[in-house]
Design a protein around this motif. Structure first.
Motif, PDB file in Angstrom:
ATOM      1  N   ARG A  35      18.134   0.506   7.886  1.00 54.42           N
ATOM      2  CA  ARG A  35      18.110   1.283   6.655  1.00 54.42           C
ATOM      3  C   ARG A  35      16.767   1.016   5.988  1.00 54.42           C
ATOM      4  NH1 ARG A  35      22.088   2.566   9.013  1.00 54.42           N
ATOM      5  NH2 ARG A  35      24.274   2.509   8.309  1.00 54.42           N
ATOM      6  N   THR A  36      16.229   2.007   5.286  1.00 53.87           N
ATOM      7  CA  THR A  36      14.968   1.810   4.565  1.00 53.87           C
ATOM      8  C   THR A  36      15.153   2.168   3.095  1.00 53.87           C
ATOM      9  OG1 THR A  36      14.184   4.038   5.093  1.00 53.87           O
ATOM     10  CG2 THR A  36      13.559   2.258   6.603  1.00 53.87           C
ATOM     11  N   ALA A  96       0.848  -1.186   0.000  1.00 51.93           N
ATOM     12  CA  ALA A  96       0.000   0.000   0.000  1.00 51.93           C
ATOM     13  C   ALA A  96       0.886   1.238   0.000  1.00 51.93           C
ATOM     14  CB  ALA A  96      -0.919  -0.016   1.228  1.00 51.93           C
ATOM     15  N   GLU A  97       0.261   2.394  -0.013  1.00 51.71           N
ATOM     16  CA  GLU A  97       1.003   3.652  -0.005  1.00 51.71           C
ATOM     17  C   GLU A  97       1.901   3.723   1.236  1.00 51.71           C
ATOM     18  OE1 GLU A  97       0.180   8.494  -0.178  1.00 51.71           O
ATOM     19  OE2 GLU A  97      -1.482   7.047  -0.268  1.00 51.71           O
ATOM     20  N   GLY A  98       3.123   4.144   1.043  1.00 54.00           N
ATOM     21  CA  GLY A  98       4.060   4.253   2.155  1.00 54.00           C
ATOM     22  C   GLY A  98       4.872   3.011   2.407  1.00 54.00           C
ATOM     23  N   ALA A  99       4.756   1.997   1.541  1.00 46.86           N
ATOM     24  CA  ALA A  99       5.513   0.749   1.730  1.00 46.86           C
ATOM     25  C   ALA A  99       7.009   1.006   1.606  1.00 46.86           C
ATOM     26  CB  ALA A  99       5.079  -0.287   0.706  1.00 46.86           C
ATOM     27  N   VAL A 100       7.784   0.343   2.472  1.00 49.55           N
ATOM     28  CA  VAL A 100       9.243   0.450   2.431  1.00 49.55           C
ATOM     29  C   VAL A 100       9.856  -0.910   2.722  1.00 49.55           C
ATOM     30  CG1 VAL A 100       9.357   2.891   3.086  1.00 49.55           C
ATOM     31  CG2 VAL A 100       9.388   1.120   4.864  1.00 49.55           C
ATOM     32  N   VAL A 101      11.045  -1.124   2.200  1.00 50.96           N
ATOM     33  CA  VAL A 101      11.849  -2.280   2.559  1.00 50.96           C
ATOM     34  C   VAL A 101      12.734  -1.882   3.734  1.00 50.96           C
ATOM     35  CG1 VAL A 101      13.698  -3.833   1.799  1.00 50.96           C
ATOM     36  CG2 VAL A 101      11.820  -3.260   0.241  1.00 50.96           C
ATOM     37  N   ARG A 102      12.806  -2.748   4.743  1.00 53.29           N
ATOM     38  CA  ARG A 102      13.603  -2.468   5.930  1.00 53.29           C
ATOM     39  C   ARG A 102      14.771  -3.439   6.026  1.00 53.29           C
ATOM     40  NH1 ARG A 102      11.175   1.099   9.233  1.00 53.29           N
ATOM     41  NH2 ARG A 102       8.911   1.459   9.003  1.00 53.29           N
ATOM     42  N   LEU A 103      15.955  -2.895   6.283  1.00 61.39           N
ATOM     43  CA  LEU A 103      17.134  -3.699   6.580  1.00 61.39           C
ATOM     44  C   LEU A 103      17.522  -3.377   8.013  1.00 61.39           C
ATOM     45  CD1 LEU A 103      17.353  -2.693   3.395  1.00 61.39           C
ATOM     46  CD2 LEU A 103      19.462  -4.018   3.517  1.00 61.39           C
ATOM     47  N   ARG A 104      17.279  -4.320   8.907  1.00 61.92           N
ATOM     48  CA  ARG A 104      17.513  -4.085  10.329  1.00 61.92           C
ATOM     49  C   ARG A 104      18.789  -4.792  10.764  1.00 61.92           C
ATOM     50  NH1 ARG A 104      14.637  -2.486  14.917  1.00 61.92           N
ATOM     51  NH2 ARG A 104      12.858  -1.978  13.568  1.00 61.92           N
ATOM     52  N   LEU A 105      19.661  -4.059  11.446  1.00 55.09           N
ATOM     53  CA  LEU A 105      20.911  -4.620  11.940  1.00 55.09           C
ATOM     54  C   LEU A 105      20.622  -5.512  13.140  1.00 55.09           C
ATOM     55  CD1 LEU A 105      23.990  -4.740  11.708  1.00 55.09           C
ATOM     56  CD2 LEU A 105      24.101  -2.706  13.162  1.00 55.09           C
ATOM     57  N   ARG A 106      20.954  -6.767  13.019  1.00 52.80           N
ATOM     58  CA  ARG A 106      20.631  -7.745  14.059  1.00 52.80           C
ATOM     59  C   ARG A 106      21.411  -7.453  15.345  1.00 52.80           C
ATOM     60  NH1 ARG A 106      21.410 -13.874  12.389  1.00 52.80           N
ATOM     61  NH2 ARG A 106      20.079 -13.128  10.665  1.00 52.80           N
ATOM     62  N   GLY A 107      20.706  -7.465  16.475  1.00 59.75           N
ATOM     63  CA  GLY A 107      21.343  -7.314  17.776  1.00 59.75           C
ATOM     64  C   GLY A 107      21.815  -5.917  18.102  1.00 59.75           C
ATOM     65  N   ASP A 108      21.331  -4.897  17.384  1.00 57.92           N
ATOM     66  CA  ASP A 108      21.830  -3.535  17.608  1.00 57.92           C
ATOM     67  C   ASP A 108      20.755  -2.598  18.136  1.00 57.92           C
ATOM     68  OD1 ASP A 108      22.922  -0.692  15.959  1.00 57.92           O
ATOM     69  OD2 ASP A 108      24.247  -1.818  17.291  1.00 57.92           O
ATOM     70  N   GLY A 109      19.664  -3.144  18.597  1.00 55.44           N
ATOM     71  CA  GLY A 109      18.648  -2.324  19.253  1.00 55.44           C
ATOM     72  C   GLY A 109      17.889  -1.376  18.348  1.00 55.44           C
ATOM     73  N   VAL A 124       4.463  -3.209   4.551  1.00 53.65           N
ATOM     74  CA  VAL A 124       3.570  -3.187   3.393  1.00 53.65           C
ATOM     75  C   VAL A 124       2.839  -1.862   3.229  1.00 53.65           C
ATOM     76  CG1 VAL A 124       3.285  -5.675   3.435  1.00 53.65           C
ATOM     77  CG2 VAL A 124       1.658  -4.230   4.676  1.00 53.65           C
ATOM     78  N   GLY A 125       2.812  -1.014   4.268  1.00 53.74           N
ATOM     79  CA  GLY A 125       2.151   0.276   4.156  1.00 53.74           C
ATOM     80  C   GLY A 125       2.481   1.141   5.348  1.00 53.74           C
ATOM     81  N   SER A 126       1.983   2.352   5.333  1.00 47.29           N
ATOM     82  CA  SER A 126       2.299   3.298   6.406  1.00 47.29           C
ATOM     83  C   SER A 126       1.387   3.171   7.609  1.00 47.29           C
ATOM     84  CB  SER A 126       2.230   4.729   5.857  1.00 47.29           C
ATOM     85  OG  SER A 126       0.940   4.992   5.312  1.00 47.29           O
ATOM     86  N   ALA A 127       0.341   2.333   7.518  1.00 52.20           N
ATOM     87  CA  ALA A 127      -0.594   2.181   8.640  1.00 52.20           C
ATOM     88  C   ALA A 127       0.104   1.599   9.861  1.00 52.20           C
ATOM     89  CB  ALA A 127      -1.759   1.278   8.232  1.00 52.20           C
ATOM     90  N   GLU A 128      -0.185   2.159  11.024  1.00 46.33           N
ATOM     91  CA  GLU A 128       0.434   1.687  12.258  1.00 46.33           C
ATOM     92  C   GLU A 128      -0.132   0.327  12.654  1.00 46.33           C
ATOM     93  OE1 GLU A 128       0.023   4.555  15.315  1.00 46.33           O
ATOM     94  OE2 GLU A 128       1.133   6.123  14.250  1.00 46.33           O
ATOM     95  N   GLY A 129       0.678  -0.434  13.365  1.00 44.27           N
ATOM     96  CA  GLY A 129       0.231  -1.712  13.907  1.00 44.27           C
ATOM     97  C   GLY A 129       0.474  -2.898  13.010  1.00 44.27           C
TER      98      GLY A 129
END
Length: 276
Positions: free
Chosen positions: A183-184, A166-179, A222-227
């Motif tokens: 990157r998006t 949906a609108e606002g979708a982003v791919v997230r790359l999260r650094l494991r174990g770094d709190g 998948v979108g900007s909606a919270e939750g």
């Protein structure tokens, strides 16, 4: 069906299995008794007791075999399920060796759009030679359809199952174990809202921090909606139960690090940046 499934004293019985495109699995074997049944056990974590068992009735089949059917309505929790034979009521259960495994319908499983929840089952042979079933159960899933690797980046093509972008979708790359370091990226989205692609520049994953391994886990919001939880990107929809040692991508030098995409033990996609 394989005919070499007869059991004798001191031998381990073998069982054939056939997977259907909709997730149904049929097991067939020559059991010592018509009262025999199959037992599926969710393998517990190390040091934990077993908690989840499913019993499957055996019924007459072809060529003197008995069969048990794991129907799609019986939902398997995500994990590894060991397959046992209970020869008769009250008898100890026995592990089963694999016979014929017909998984042809699973090979092109990524071509079929899956509803939510996305339930995947793949019969496989364990390291010690027994039959088991690998199961995934996720609200939604992003299936990798291809990865193109260059000396500076990787481009991933994927498709969503169980939901749409949906609108606002982003791919997230999260650094494991770094709190929470991440990157998006804004993906390129297909007209149907399910197919998407994105390019990861390796230089974005190597800077800062101490020497050592840095692992980035990939998911799509998948979108900007919270939750709404991010959907993990990986490759589950075929006949490969354990992909990590099978699909190995080339490593690339990027600044002070060696970068390589890889599949985790859960067949999810991550990127390793080794700065040792």
């Amino acid at each position: 069906m394989n005919t070499d499934t007869r059991t004798t004293e001191g031998t381990i019985p073998r069982v054939d299995c056939t997977a259907d495109a909709d997730g149904r699995i049929t097991f067939a074997l020559r059991a010592p008794s018509v009262d025999a049944r199959l037992l599926l056990r969710l393998r517990p974590k190390k040091g934990q007791p077993e908690k989840t068992l499913h019993s499957l009735d055996l019924e007459p089949f072809q060529d003197g075999c008995l069969k048990a059917v794991l129907e799609t309505r019986l939902v398997l929790a995500e994990g590894r399920w060991d397959v046992y034979l209970v020869p008769e009521s009250g008898a100890p259960r026995q592990r089963l060796r694999p016979g014929l495994r017909d998984l042809r319908t699973l090979v092109d499983g990524h071509l079929r759009d899956r509803p939510s929840p996305v339930a995947v089952r793949v019969p496989y042979v364990t390291k010690d030679g027994y039959l088991a079933v690998r199961a995934w159960l996720r609200t939604a899933h992003a299936e990798v359809e291809g990865i193109d690797v260059t000396d500076r980046s990787m481009t991933v093509r994927a498709r969503l199952h169980g939901t749409s972008l949906a609108e606002g979708a982003v791919v997230r790359l999260r650094l494991r174990g770094d709190g929470g370091t991440e990157r998006t990226l804004v993906p390129r989205v297909a007209d149907d809202g399910r197919g998407f692609s994105f390019t990861v520049e390796y230089g974005e994953l190597t800077g800062g921090g101490d020497a050592g391994n840095r692992v980035w886990d990939l998911s799509v919001q998948v979108g900007s909606a919270e939750g709404k939880a991010p959907v993990r990107i990986g490759r589950l929809l075929d006949d490969v139960a354990d992909r990590k040692e099978i699909h190995v991508f080339p490593a690339t030098e990027a600044g002070e690090a060696v970068v390589r995409p890889y599949y985790t033990v859960d067949n999810d996609l991550s990127v390793l940046a080794d700065r040792t």
